[in-house]
Design a protein around this motif. Structure first.
Motif, PDB file in Angstrom:
ATOM      1  N   ARG A  21      -8.987   6.563   4.408  1.00  0.00           N
ATOM      2  CA  ARG A  21      -8.657   5.464   5.316  1.00  0.00           C
ATOM      3  C   ARG A  21      -7.290   4.861   4.976  1.00  0.00           C
ATOM      4  O   ARG A  21      -6.481   4.578   5.869  1.00  0.00           O
ATOM      5  CB  ARG A  21      -9.746   4.385   5.268  1.00  0.00           C
ATOM      6  CG  ARG A  21     -11.030   4.795   5.981  1.00  0.00           C
ATOM      7  CD  ARG A  21     -12.068   3.687   5.973  1.00  0.00           C
ATOM      8  NE  ARG A  21     -13.259   4.083   6.717  1.00  0.00           N
ATOM      9  CZ  ARG A  21     -13.401   3.977   8.027  1.00  0.00           C
ATOM     10  NH1 ARG A  21     -12.405   3.450   8.733  1.00  0.00           N
ATOM     11  NH2 ARG A  21     -14.500   4.366   8.622  1.00  0.00           N
ATOM     12  N   LEU A  22      -7.031   4.653   3.692  1.00  0.00           N
ATOM     13  CA  LEU A  22      -5.736   4.110   3.280  1.00  0.00           C
ATOM     14  C   LEU A  22      -4.608   5.082   3.611  1.00  0.00           C
ATOM     15  O   LEU A  22      -3.513   4.671   4.009  1.00  0.00           O
ATOM     16  CB  LEU A  22      -5.766   3.809   1.778  1.00  0.00           C
ATOM     17  CG  LEU A  22      -6.669   2.646   1.364  1.00  0.00           C
ATOM     18  CD1 LEU A  22      -6.904   2.677  -0.141  1.00  0.00           C
ATOM     19  CD2 LEU A  22      -6.055   1.311   1.777  1.00  0.00           C
ATOM     20  N   VAL A  84      -6.434  -8.735   3.366  1.00  0.00           N
ATOM     21  CA  VAL A  84      -4.970  -8.789   3.424  1.00  0.00           C
ATOM     22  C   VAL A  84      -4.434  -7.587   4.183  1.00  0.00           C
ATOM     23  O   VAL A  84      -3.514  -7.711   5.006  1.00  0.00           O
ATOM     24  CB  VAL A  84      -4.373  -8.847   2.005  1.00  0.00           C
ATOM     25  CG1 VAL A  84      -2.847  -8.837   2.069  1.00  0.00           C
ATOM     26  CG2 VAL A  84      -4.861 -10.091   1.264  1.00  0.00           C
ATOM     27  N   GLN A  85      -5.002  -6.405   3.936  1.00  0.00           N
ATOM     28  CA  GLN A  85      -4.568  -5.196   4.625  1.00  0.00           C
ATOM     29  C   GLN A  85      -4.836  -5.295   6.126  1.00  0.00           C
ATOM     30  O   GLN A  85      -3.996  -4.917   6.949  1.00  0.00           O
ATOM     31  CB  GLN A  85      -5.282  -3.971   4.042  1.00  0.00           C
ATOM     32  CG  GLN A  85      -4.839  -2.636   4.635  1.00  0.00           C
ATOM     33  CD  GLN A  85      -3.390  -2.335   4.335  1.00  0.00           C
ATOM     34  OE1 GLN A  85      -2.962  -2.293   3.192  1.00  0.00           O
ATOM     35  NE2 GLN A  85      -2.607  -2.119   5.388  1.00  0.00           N
ATOM     36  N   ARG A 131      -1.593  -1.910  -0.100  1.00  0.00           N
ATOM     37  CA  ARG A 131      -2.162  -0.586   0.169  1.00  0.00           C
ATOM     38  C   ARG A 131      -1.940   0.369  -1.002  1.00  0.00           C
ATOM     39  O   ARG A 131      -2.833   1.145  -1.376  1.00  0.00           O
ATOM     40  CB  ARG A 131      -1.566  -0.002   1.456  1.00  0.00           C
ATOM     41  CG  ARG A 131      -2.322   1.218   1.988  1.00  0.00           C
ATOM     42  CD  ARG A 131      -1.679   1.738   3.264  1.00  0.00           C
ATOM     43  NE  ARG A 131      -0.341   2.237   3.008  1.00  0.00           N
ATOM     44  CZ  ARG A 131      -0.070   3.468   2.551  1.00  0.00           C
ATOM     45  NH1 ARG A 131      -1.046   4.319   2.303  1.00  0.00           N
ATOM     46  NH2 ARG A 131       1.170   3.834   2.334  1.00  0.00           N
ATOM     47  N   ARG A 132      -0.752   0.341  -1.615  1.00  0.00           N
ATOM     48  CA  ARG A 132      -0.493   1.217  -2.756  1.00  0.00           C
ATOM     49  C   ARG A 132      -1.380   0.854  -3.948  1.00  0.00           C
ATOM     50  O   ARG A 132      -1.873   1.726  -4.655  1.00  0.00           O
ATOM     51  CB  ARG A 132       0.994   1.152  -3.155  1.00  0.00           C
ATOM     52  CG  ARG A 132       1.921   1.988  -2.249  1.00  0.00           C
ATOM     53  CD  ARG A 132       1.676   3.450  -2.461  1.00  0.00           C
ATOM     54  NE  ARG A 132       2.427   4.301  -1.550  1.00  0.00           N
ATOM     55  CZ  ARG A 132       3.515   4.984  -1.880  1.00  0.00           C
ATOM     56  NH1 ARG A 132       4.018   4.874  -3.096  1.00  0.00           N
ATOM     57  NH2 ARG A 132       4.099   5.779  -1.012  1.00  0.00           N
ATOM     58  N   ALA A 133      -1.589  -0.429  -4.182  1.00  0.00           N
ATOM     59  CA  ALA A 133      -2.475  -0.829  -5.278  1.00  0.00           C
ATOM     60  C   ALA A 133      -3.910  -0.400  -4.991  1.00  0.00           C
ATOM     61  O   ALA A 133      -4.628   0.047  -5.890  1.00  0.00           O
ATOM     62  CB  ALA A 133      -2.404  -2.339  -5.481  1.00  0.00           C
ATOM     63  N   ARG A 351       0.728  -7.223  -9.312  1.00  0.00           N
ATOM     64  CA  ARG A 351       1.961  -7.995  -9.503  1.00  0.00           C
ATOM     65  C   ARG A 351       3.141  -7.088  -9.813  1.00  0.00           C
ATOM     66  O   ARG A 351       4.267  -7.358  -9.368  1.00  0.00           O
ATOM     67  CB  ARG A 351       1.765  -9.069 -10.569  1.00  0.00           C
ATOM     68  CG  ARG A 351       1.383  -8.581 -11.943  1.00  0.00           C
ATOM     69  CD  ARG A 351       1.169  -9.757 -12.898  1.00  0.00           C
ATOM     70  NE  ARG A 351      -0.126 -10.402 -12.654  1.00  0.00           N
ATOM     71  CZ  ARG A 351      -0.541 -11.466 -13.331  1.00  0.00           C
ATOM     72  NH1 ARG A 351       0.228 -12.011 -14.261  1.00  0.00           N
ATOM     73  NH2 ARG A 351      -1.718 -11.988 -13.083  1.00  0.00           N
ATOM     74  N   VAL A 352       2.918  -5.968 -10.537  1.00  0.00           N
ATOM     75  CA  VAL A 352       4.014  -5.041 -10.817  1.00  0.00           C
ATOM     76  C   VAL A 352       4.432  -4.310  -9.542  1.00  0.00           C
ATOM     77  O   VAL A 352       5.618  -4.097  -9.301  1.00  0.00           O
ATOM     78  CB  VAL A 352       3.611  -4.040 -11.924  1.00  0.00           C
ATOM     79  CG1 VAL A 352       4.648  -2.945 -12.073  1.00  0.00           C
ATOM     80  CG2 VAL A 352       3.454  -4.768 -13.258  1.00  0.00           C
ATOM     81  N   MET A 353       3.459  -3.948  -8.682  1.00  0.00           N
ATOM     82  CA  MET A 353       3.811  -3.338  -7.403  1.00  0.00           C
ATOM     83  C   MET A 353       4.550  -4.329  -6.512  1.00  0.00           C
ATOM     84  O   MET A 353       5.395  -3.941  -5.700  1.00  0.00           O
ATOM     85  CB  MET A 353       2.549  -2.837  -6.702  1.00  0.00           C
ATOM     86  CG  MET A 353       1.930  -1.595  -7.335  1.00  0.00           C
ATOM     87  SD  MET A 353       3.047  -0.170  -7.397  1.00  0.00           S
ATOM     88  CE  MET A 353       3.151   0.224  -5.645  1.00  0.00           C
ATOM     89  N   GLY A 354       4.251  -5.613  -6.680  1.00  0.00           N
ATOM     90  CA  GLY A 354       5.004  -6.629  -5.944  1.00  0.00           C
ATOM     91  C   GLY A 354       6.455  -6.674  -6.382  1.00  0.00           C
ATOM     92  O   GLY A 354       7.359  -6.828  -5.563  1.00  0.00           O
TER      93      GLY A 354
END
Length: 407
Positions: A21-22, A84-85, A131-133, A351-354
């Protein structure tokens, strides 16, 4: 493990419903994102005749990533990422629908298009870190490289399919037709997002921790890890001096090859075709011990391919050069998130992906720069200057990283 068993294990990712799905959401949204970038560029150039105005339109689309990318990663850490997605998908659907309606009623203007493009960019700034997380949490750590390579392959395919569809739709149906299709496709992402399972939060609660402390913790965590820090530095370089070329590609195609919208779309899709080929290859071939080398070589190949393409006057040769640059993009893109997620502990991934999203958000500054240079000289000269400078910086970073520490 034999090759056939590795391939079977890789393909078995598609038995994971959450991953699928992602993956589909990323593919559908990605295709429409690249359709938008091409269509907005063509429309802005036809309306204004200015490469710099074209660049400003893309800046509006990208600005939310640099303004909110890091904040989103920290804010959603303890939230239900599924919601959120879904919110990101709804926002992108409403944005595309608003542009379609404005174009149909003939009230569309460049300032209005820029405002709505900014809102759509806000949806992208939410989608990327969330989505990546979620993808990283949906698969086992040892399969991260495969999962991200497939996701990158899909994104690469969207860079091929989106501009092609956008060029044809714009040629036949105009701005309104392209955005009516985009609205429908974005709406499909909402359906897939509604079927996502709410991931269990992996964050460790910290009493009294506010947003600012989360941001500082994420940046500090990245600074202490040399691999993550290097990924961020190279990401900033590519977004400042490489990816910005997409903003003036329609101008370059018209100036160099007198291309109509269909052939502009075909030229824009060449890089995506190379990236798709490269990413599919990496999904089966890439091994963890080579991840860092693949990442660095991909960044250099992308910038080198752009530099060569910028100096070509034959359309077919430019297609081939951009195809080669796309292979470099595949290597860079697949390993970018893979290295970050592999190195980051689960509680710091959002937070790192942010922070990574904020590094990607450096692109608007490169877009403004390349647009200004194109306004003064030509689009080809601007692409050549920007890619050459970026390639030089990549070589410098690689040289510094290879030097033994002093003392």
């Amino acid at each position: 493990m034999t090759r056939s068993r590795r391939e079977a294990k890789t393909i078995s990712l598609f038995t994971n419903g959450q991953f699928v799905r992602l993956w589909v959401i990323g593919g559908l949204a990605g295709a429409m994102r690249w359709l938008e970038i091409l269509v907005i560029g063509i429309y802005a150039f036809q309306t204004s005749g200015s490469p710099f105005v074209v660049s400003l339109m893309l800046v509006a689309r990208m600005a939310p990533m640099v303004l909110f990318g890091t904040v989103v990663g920290a804010v959603v850490e303890n939230m239900d990422r599924r919601r959120v997605q879904i919110g990101a998908c709804v926002l992108m659907t409403l944005g595309a629908g608003s542009i379609a309606a404005s174009a149909v009623t003939e009230i569309i203007t460049l300032p209005l298009l820029a405002v709505i493009a900014f809102l759509n960019g806000l949806g992208w700034s939410m989608d990327f870190p969330v989505r990546r997380a979620m993808l990283g949490n949906a698969v086992e750590t040892e399969r991260l490289g495969n999962a991200m390579s497939f996701d990158t392959a899909t994104n690469s395919a969207t860079r091929m399919i989106g501009p092609l569809i956008g060029g044809v739709l714009y040629q036949i149906l105009g701005l309104e037709g392209a955005y009516i299709v985009a609205t429908f496709v974005y709406a499909l992402t909402i359906i897939f997002a509604l079927g996502l399972a709410s991931p269990r939060s992996s964050s460790i609660p910290r009493k009294g921790e506010n947003l600012l402390s989360r941001l500082n913790a994420g940046v500090g965590y990245a600074r202490r890890n040399n691999i993550i820090k290097s990924v961020f530095v190279i990401t900033v370089i590519l977004n400042l001096f490489g990816f910005c070329y997409a903003s003036i590609l329609p101008v370059w195609a018209v100036e160099n090859f007198q291309a109509d919208p269909v052939f502009v779309g075909l030229l824009a899709s060449a890089e995506g075709g190379g990236a798709f080929f490269g990413a599919i290859t990496l999904a089966f071939w890439a091994r963890p011990k080579y991840f860092q080398r693949i990442f660095l070589a991909g960044a250099a190949l992308f910038l080198g391919g752009l530099l060569i393409a910028s100096k070509l006057t034959f359309y077919g040769a430019a297609l081939l050069a951009l195809f080669g640059a796309g292979i470099g993009i595949a290597a860079f893109g697949a390993m970018q998130s893979t290295l970050v997620l592999k190195e980051a502990s689960h509680e710091f991934r959002s937070r790192v992906m942010g922070v990574l999203a904020a590094c990607i958000g450096a692109a608007p500054f490169g877009v403004l720069s390349i647009g200004f240079i194109a306004e003064l000289t030509s689009a080809g000269t601007a692409i050549a200057f920007s890619s050459a400078l970026g390639l030089g910086l990549i070589i410098f970073v690689a040289w510094r990283a290879s030097r033994p520490p002093i003392g």
